[in-house]
Design a protein around this motif. Structure first.
Motif, PDB file in Angstrom:
ATOM      1  N   PHE A  19       0.822  -1.190  -0.042  1.00 25.28           N
ATOM      2  CA  PHE A  19      -0.099  -0.052  -0.023  1.00 25.28           C
ATOM      3  C   PHE A  19       0.966   1.256   0.048  1.00 25.28           C
ATOM      4  O   PHE A  19       0.456   2.338  -0.728  1.00 25.28           O
ATOM      5  N   LEU A  20       1.942   1.202   0.861  1.00 31.08           N
ATOM      6  CA  LEU A  20       2.883   2.386   0.767  1.00 31.08           C
ATOM      7  C   LEU A  20       3.704   2.718  -0.172  1.00 31.08           C
ATOM      8  O   LEU A  20       3.726   3.581  -0.901  1.00 31.08           O
ATOM      9  N   ALA A  21       4.044   1.444  -0.802  1.00 32.41           N
ATOM     10  CA  ALA A  21       4.699   1.388  -1.968  1.00 32.41           C
ATOM     11  C   ALA A  21       3.869   2.186  -3.213  1.00 32.41           C
ATOM     12  O   ALA A  21       4.356   3.007  -4.256  1.00 32.41           O
ATOM     13  N   VAL A  22       2.485   1.616  -3.336  1.00 30.81           N
ATOM     14  CA  VAL A  22       1.670   2.317  -4.540  1.00 30.81           C
ATOM     15  C   VAL A  22       1.542   3.641  -4.193  1.00 30.81           C
ATOM     16  O   VAL A  22       1.769   4.424  -5.085  1.00 30.81           O
ATOM     17  N   ILE A  23       1.221   4.105  -2.898  1.00 26.70           N
ATOM     18  CA  ILE A  23       1.167   5.656  -2.771  1.00 26.70           C
ATOM     19  C   ILE A  23       2.139   6.347  -3.178  1.00 26.70           C
ATOM     20  O   ILE A  23       1.947   7.446  -3.874  1.00 26.70           O
ATOM     21  N   THR A  24       3.418   6.013  -2.694  1.00 22.81           N
ATOM     22  CA  THR A  24       4.592   6.717  -3.085  1.00 22.81           C
ATOM     23  C   THR A  24       5.174   6.957  -4.464  1.00 22.81           C
ATOM     24  O   THR A  24       5.205   7.740  -5.165  1.00 22.81           O
ATOM     25  N   SER A  25       4.886   5.689  -5.312  1.00 27.60           N
ATOM     26  CA  SER A  25       5.097   5.600  -6.669  1.00 27.60           C
ATOM     27  C   SER A  25       4.165   6.551  -7.478  1.00 27.60           C
ATOM     28  O   SER A  25       4.728   7.386  -8.293  1.00 27.60           O
ATOM     29  N   MET A  65       8.134  19.232  -3.364  1.00 27.41           N
ATOM     30  CA  MET A  65       7.558  17.901  -3.556  1.00 27.41           C
ATOM     31  C   MET A  65       7.744  16.967  -2.219  1.00 27.41           C
ATOM     32  O   MET A  65       6.754  16.309  -1.928  1.00 27.41           O
ATOM     33  N   ALA A  66       8.701  16.999  -1.655  1.00 23.93           N
ATOM     34  CA  ALA A  66       9.128  16.099  -0.262  1.00 23.93           C
ATOM     35  C   ALA A  66       7.870  16.436   0.736  1.00 23.93           C
ATOM     36  O   ALA A  66       7.179  15.717   1.342  1.00 23.93           O
ATOM     37  N   GLU A  67       7.695  17.704   0.929  1.00 25.05           N
ATOM     38  CA  GLU A  67       6.924  18.424   1.935  1.00 25.05           C
ATOM     39  C   GLU A  67       5.579  17.826   1.580  1.00 25.05           C
ATOM     40  O   GLU A  67       4.666  17.370   2.479  1.00 25.05           O
ATOM     41  N   ARG A  68       5.072  18.168   0.469  1.00 29.15           N
ATOM     42  CA  ARG A  68       3.636  17.777  -0.068  1.00 29.15           C
ATOM     43  C   ARG A  68       3.438  16.238  -0.033  1.00 29.15           C
ATOM     44  O   ARG A  68       2.399  15.741   0.624  1.00 29.15           O
ATOM     45  N   LEU A  73       0.606  11.982   2.974  1.00 29.50           N
ATOM     46  CA  LEU A  73       0.683  10.505   3.402  1.00 29.50           C
ATOM     47  C   LEU A  73       0.289  10.430   4.857  1.00 29.50           C
ATOM     48  O   LEU A  73      -0.652   9.604   5.109  1.00 29.50           O
ATOM     49  N   GLY A  74       0.329  11.835   5.773  1.00 29.67           N
ATOM     50  CA  GLY A  74      -0.225  11.728   6.970  1.00 29.67           C
ATOM     51  C   GLY A  74      -1.658  11.857   6.630  1.00 29.67           C
ATOM     52  O   GLY A  74      -2.555  11.385   7.382  1.00 29.67           O
ATOM     53  N   ASN A  75      -2.083  12.812   5.779  1.00 31.38           N
ATOM     54  CA  ASN A  75      -3.616  12.935   5.554  1.00 31.38           C
ATOM     55  C   ASN A  75      -4.299  11.577   5.303  1.00 31.38           C
ATOM     56  O   ASN A  75      -5.285  11.171   5.612  1.00 31.38           O
ATOM     57  N   VAL A  76      -3.492  10.713   4.374  1.00 32.36           N
ATOM     58  CA  VAL A  76      -4.179   9.647   3.910  1.00 32.36           C
ATOM     59  C   VAL A  76      -4.360   8.362   4.940  1.00 32.36           C
ATOM     60  O   VAL A  76      -5.526   7.937   5.195  1.00 32.36           O
ATOM     61  N   ASN A  80      -7.945  11.330   5.417  1.00 28.65           N
ATOM     62  CA  ASN A  80      -8.185  12.545   4.498  1.00 28.65           C
ATOM     63  C   ASN A  80      -7.615  12.538   3.193  1.00 28.65           C
ATOM     64  O   ASN A  80      -6.294  12.500   3.073  1.00 28.65           O
ATOM     65  N   LEU A  81      -8.249  12.192   1.989  1.00 24.91           N
ATOM     66  CA  LEU A  81      -7.741  12.027   0.562  1.00 24.91           C
ATOM     67  C   LEU A  81      -7.537  13.397  -0.066  1.00 24.91           C
ATOM     68  O   LEU A  81      -7.301  13.414  -1.253  1.00 24.91           O
TER      69      LEU A  81
END
Length: 326
Positions: A19-25, A65-68, A73-76, A80-81
């Motif tokens: 799940f984390l890999a999908v979000i990050t990619s 970009m890193a901050e966003r 990620l914290g919102n997800v 919160n999407l």
């Protein structure tokens, strides 16, 4: 029992990492994709630098970009999407409003393809090396090879434009709430076809293997009819591989809904996803992919659990008591 806990613990951990890999990619792929989301928002109209800066700050696009990424990620992880560009609607609300429409196609397609595959695959196995087996196997290979969107267009051409039996677009007459099922027939058939063809091939192979086992010789020696041998003894054992295949196929059906909903103008998550890509509405794109990823991960996990319940070999392996070596 300890082995069972370890097995499912590893499965949960791998699901979380996936799940984390999908979000990050996907987040970084969308960030580096060409296009201007602000210009996509306003269309071809010229905008001033002040207005651009205002929109940029409002949606947090002025951050790195890193901050966003870490903010998103914290919102997800807290549910919160984010919000859609332009309409400023909550992405989660947009997705939830489209889920019933997508499920109205996916669930009947899943049921139709699974039941049809069990019946056709069993018949093909029972008539192996005869004309009926050759016909079913040949049709399965052909239908599995046909792209879904092309099949949908052909069905529209024949049953809507040529014969005039079924409508072409939407989920019902304009302005009418709810789903009119004559609008759903063609997309359901289109979504179910390739999955039925694939699962029929799997069911045929599984049934052939089941019919060659020793317990089938016992059933024949008892003088049971061919139909009782097939459906009463062969089918229950041949269904075990179908549990896994059917579970995974639900994920393929959901993923395939993107093109099918586009072809038929069906207002589900797939059409929402495609529209968001065209408008570079990254929050909606991420939200839909995250929801589908979670759905597929949960379905795969439940498939693994169900398979462990129905397969006595797995039950025995995980519940076998540990012998003392003392």
């Amino acid at each position: 029992m300890k082995a069972l806990v370890v097995h499912y613990g590893r499965l949960v951990l791998s699901s979380v990492l996936l799940f984390l890999a999908v979000i990050t990619s996907l987040f970084f792929l969308l960030e580096i994709a060409p296009g201007d989301p602000i210009q996509s928002l306003v269309g071809d109209a010229p905008i001033s630098e002040a207005f651009r800066e205002q929109i940029t700050a409002a949606y947090g696009l002025d951050r790195s970009m890193a901050e966003r990424y870490f903010i998103y990620l914290g919102n997800v992880l807290t549910g919160n999407l984010g919000y859609s560009f332009g309409s400023n609607e909550a992405v989660l609300g947009l997705i939830l409003s489209r889920i019933p429409n997508t499920l109205a196609l996916a669930v009947p397609s899943f049921i139709l393809s699974t039941i049809g595959a069990i019946i056709l695959g069993s018949i093909a196995a029972r008539t192996r090396k005869r004309w009926l087996d050759a016909s079913i196997s040949g049709a399965s290979v052909a239908l599995f090879s046909v792209p879904n969107f092309w099949l949908g267009l052909m069905l529209i051409s024949v049953f809507s434009l040529w014969l005039g039996w079924l409508p072409t677009q939407g989920k019902g007459p304009y302005g009418q709430p709810g789903i009119s099922w004559e609008y759903a027939i063609l997309p359901i058939v289109t979504m179910a076809t390739s999955e039925l063809a694939f699962k029929a091939r799997i069911m045929r192979s599984s049934m052939i293997e089941s019919l060659g086992q020793d317990y089938m010789d016992t059933a024949r020696s008892k003088g049971l009819s061919s139909s009782r041998q097939l459906w009463g003894h062969g089918l229950p054992n041949a269904l075990l591989p179908m549990v896994t295949v059917a579970g995974y196929s639900l994920g393929f059906i959901l993923a395939g809904s993107v093109l099918i909903e586009r072809v038929f103008g069906w207002p589900g998550m797939g059409l929402l996803f495609v529209d968001a890509i065209e408008r570079k509405n990254n929050m909606v794109v991420l939200g839909v992919v995250i929801f589908m990823t979670i759905t597929i991960i949960v379905v795969n996990f439940l498939t693994d659990v169900v398979y462990g319940i129905v397969d006595p070999r797995l039950r025995a392996r995980f519940t076998r008591p540990v012998r003392s070596t003392a």
